[in-house]
Design an enzyme around this catalytic site. Structure first.
Site, PDB file in Angstrom:
ATOM      1  N   HIS A  13       4.591 -52.144-124.830  1.00 35.47           N
ATOM      2  CA  HIS A  13       5.225 -50.909-125.198  1.00 35.47           C
ATOM      3  C   HIS A  13       6.017 -50.539-124.008  1.00 35.47           C
ATOM      4  CE1 HIS A  13       4.524 -46.669-126.979  1.00 35.47           C
ATOM      5  NE2 HIS A  13       5.706 -46.813-126.258  1.00 35.47           N
ATOM      6  N   HIS A  15       9.832 -49.526-122.566  1.00 34.70           N
ATOM      7  CA  HIS A  15      11.347 -49.211-123.239  1.00 34.70           C
ATOM      8  C   HIS A  15      12.250 -49.629-121.951  1.00 34.70           C
ATOM      9  CE1 HIS A  15      10.278 -46.654-126.589  1.00 34.70           C
ATOM     10  NE2 HIS A  15       9.037 -46.480-125.737  1.00 34.70           N
ATOM     11  N   HIS A 193       6.511 -46.433-133.148  1.00 29.59           N
ATOM     12  CA  HIS A 193       6.086 -45.386-132.658  1.00 29.59           C
ATOM     13  C   HIS A 193       5.120 -44.593-133.762  1.00 29.59           C
ATOM     14  CE1 HIS A 193       8.002 -46.671-128.935  1.00 29.59           C
ATOM     15  NE2 HIS A 193       7.607 -45.664-128.453  1.00 29.59           N
ATOM     16  N   GLU A 196       1.716 -40.173-131.418  1.00 30.34           N
ATOM     17  CA  GLU A 196       1.955 -39.836-130.079  1.00 30.34           C
ATOM     18  C   GLU A 196       2.028 -38.337-130.299  1.00 30.34           C
ATOM     19  OE1 GLU A 196       5.764 -40.573-128.199  1.00 30.34           O
ATOM     20  OE2 GLU A 196       5.180 -40.308-126.403  1.00 30.34           O
ATOM     21  N   ASP A 274       5.172 -47.783-121.116  1.00 34.40           N
ATOM     22  CA  ASP A 274       6.237 -47.020-121.871  1.00 34.40           C
ATOM     23  C   ASP A 274       7.641 -46.836-120.947  1.00 34.40           C
ATOM     24  OD1 ASP A 274       7.065 -45.529-123.912  1.00 34.40           O
ATOM     25  OD2 ASP A 274       5.737 -43.795-123.752  1.00 34.40           O
ATOM     26  N   ASP A 275       7.528 -45.918-119.984  1.00 32.51           N
ATOM     27  CA  ASP A 275       8.730 -45.575-119.301  1.00 32.51           C
ATOM     28  C   ASP A 275       8.164 -45.297-117.914  1.00 32.51           C
ATOM     29  OD1 ASP A 275      10.795 -45.167-121.569  1.00 32.51           O
ATOM     30  OD2 ASP A 275       9.129 -43.773-122.102  1.00 32.51           O
TER      31      ASP A 275
HETATM   32  N1  HPA Z   1       8.096 -41.908-127.432  1.00 35.54           N
HETATM   33  C1  HPA Z   1       9.111 -41.866-128.431  1.00 35.54           C
HETATM   34  N2  HPA Z   1      10.345 -42.300-127.780  1.00 35.54           N
HETATM   35  C2  HPA Z   1      10.559 -42.889-126.665  1.00 35.54           C
HETATM   36  C3  HPA Z   1       9.356 -42.861-125.821  1.00 35.54           C
HETATM   37  C4  HPA Z   1       8.240 -42.316-126.444  1.00 35.54           C
HETATM   38  O1  HPA Z   1       7.126 -42.575-125.667  1.00 35.54           O
HETATM   39  N3  HPA Z   1       9.804 -43.530-124.625  1.00 35.54           N
HETATM   40  C5  HPA Z   1      11.305 -43.924-124.636  1.00 35.54           C
HETATM   41  N4  HPA Z   1      11.633 -43.338-126.040  1.00 35.54           N
HETATM   42 ZN    ZN Z   2       7.429 -45.591-126.264  1.00 31.06          ZN
END
Ligand code: HPA
Ligand code: ZN
Length: 331
Positions: A13, A15, A193, A196, A274-275
């Site tokens: 996971h 991006h 996703h 969240e 994630d990021d």
């Molecule tokens: N959620 C949804 N979109 C996203 C995320 C996330 O955690 N990170 C980058 N785009």
């Molecule tokens: Zn994500």
């Protein structure tokens, strides 16, 4: 724990656009003549404070306007692979958001060329096996997703699957039933996703309607025992991103993160970043925070790392090889 060494793992996971570091943003802004609010690293970083998912997405997409050329996408992905190698990542299944770049005026061919050039020989150059998962931006809707799937088909051999990201609330899985069915018919692997920010019912609907093989985030599934049972009985992996969840206030603090309960419930939980520059660290920082702030044991980390290879879209031979490495790491 000064000598923490992260376990060998699969990062599932991540991006690629979310790995852009402030230094890259400034360099690409200068190189491509795309203006940004500040040319100062500290000032850019000072903006990394979020109240929810949308507040992050707004800044994230605005930073991504600097990405324009094949070189930009190559450098972005190479930067991640270099850093992930130092975090003991053996396999990376990497999300990318082509609709964002096409919207910024960059042709799909440029995006694909830069990313595939970086990933192409990653096992040899970085010691990391890698693959691309194309995400649909949910807030652009079903029609745009369908058009994006058609546009990516000439590059079919370069992607292993499709995912679904961006604004979760208001853009439920029911919008994407047809495009996921089409992607499945193309032999693409399916992830999305869910859970969240959306409630447990969105996790269940994503499984039932889109037939996904993994759920990205999924933490709110824990609010409904029936959804927990659904994930457990079907052995559907969840790719949890602890530092992301804290940074975007999906959980109040790491100490209150549901991950230990998810493991205790027998869910196939994995850990990813994630990021990472936005949320306080790469996957090694996520594993470390679980030990430091949640008191997770070596046995827990071993389970998470083993799960990451069980959940990965890899061959049986790769799985056996990397899981042996995990056992050796903890022996
Ligand atoms: N959620 C949804 N979109 C996203 C995320 C996330 O955690 N990170 C980058 N785009
Ligand atoms: Zn994500």
């Amino acid at each position: 724990m000064p000598d923490f060494v992260p376990p060998p793992s699969a990062e599932l996971h991540l991006h690629i656009e979310g790995t852009i570091e402030p230094e890259h943003i400034i360099e690409m802004s200068r190189r491509n003549g795309v203006p940004i609010p500040s040319m100062d690293v500290d000032e850019l970083r000072a903006r990394y404070a979020f109240s929810d998912l949308q507040s992050f997405l707004d800044l994230h997409y605005s930073n991504l306007t600097v990405l324009r050329t094949e070189r930009d996408f190559f450098e972005l992905a190479t930067g991640y692979l270099d850093r992930a190698a130092r975090a003991n990542v053996r396999r990376a299944e990497i999300f990318f958001d082509p609709q964002t770049h096409i919207g910024n005026g960059t042709p799909l061919s440029v995006v694909m060329s830069g990313l595939t050039r970086a990933l192409g020989d990653s096992e040899r150059t970085h010691g990391i096996s890698s693959a691309l998962i194309m995400c649909f931006l949910r807030d652009l809707g079903a029609q745009a997703a369908d058009e994006m799937l058609t546009a990516i088909l000439p590059y079919r051999e370069h992607i292993i699957g499709v995912g679904l990201d961006s604004t979760e609330i208001g853009y439920g899985p029911e919008l994407f039933v047809d495009v996921y069915a089409r992607a499945a018919a193309e032999g693409l692997r399916l992830v999305a996703h869910a859970g969240e920010e959306g409630g447990p019912e969105t996790v269940a609907a994503t499984i039932e309607l889109l037939h996904v093989e993994r759920i990205d985030h999924g933490i709110r599934a824990m609010e409904d025992p029936r959804v927990v049972e659904l994930l457990r009985s079907r052995r559907i992996p969840v790719t949890v991103c602890p530092l992301s969840n804290v940074a975007l206030r999906a959980v109040p603090s790491l100490a209150e993160h549901p991950l230990p309960r998810m493991l205790a419930e027998g869910l196939m939980v994995t850990v990813s970043s994630d990021d990472p520059p936005y949320f306080g660290g790469y996957v090694d920082a996520n594993y470390r925070a679980l030990v430091d702030e949640l008191g997770m044991t070596a046995g827990d980390l071993e389970q998470l790392a083993m799960n990451s290879f069980d959940a990965a879209f890899i061959t049986d031979a790769q799985r056996v090889h990397w899981q042996d490495e995990v056992r050796a790491h903890f022996a």
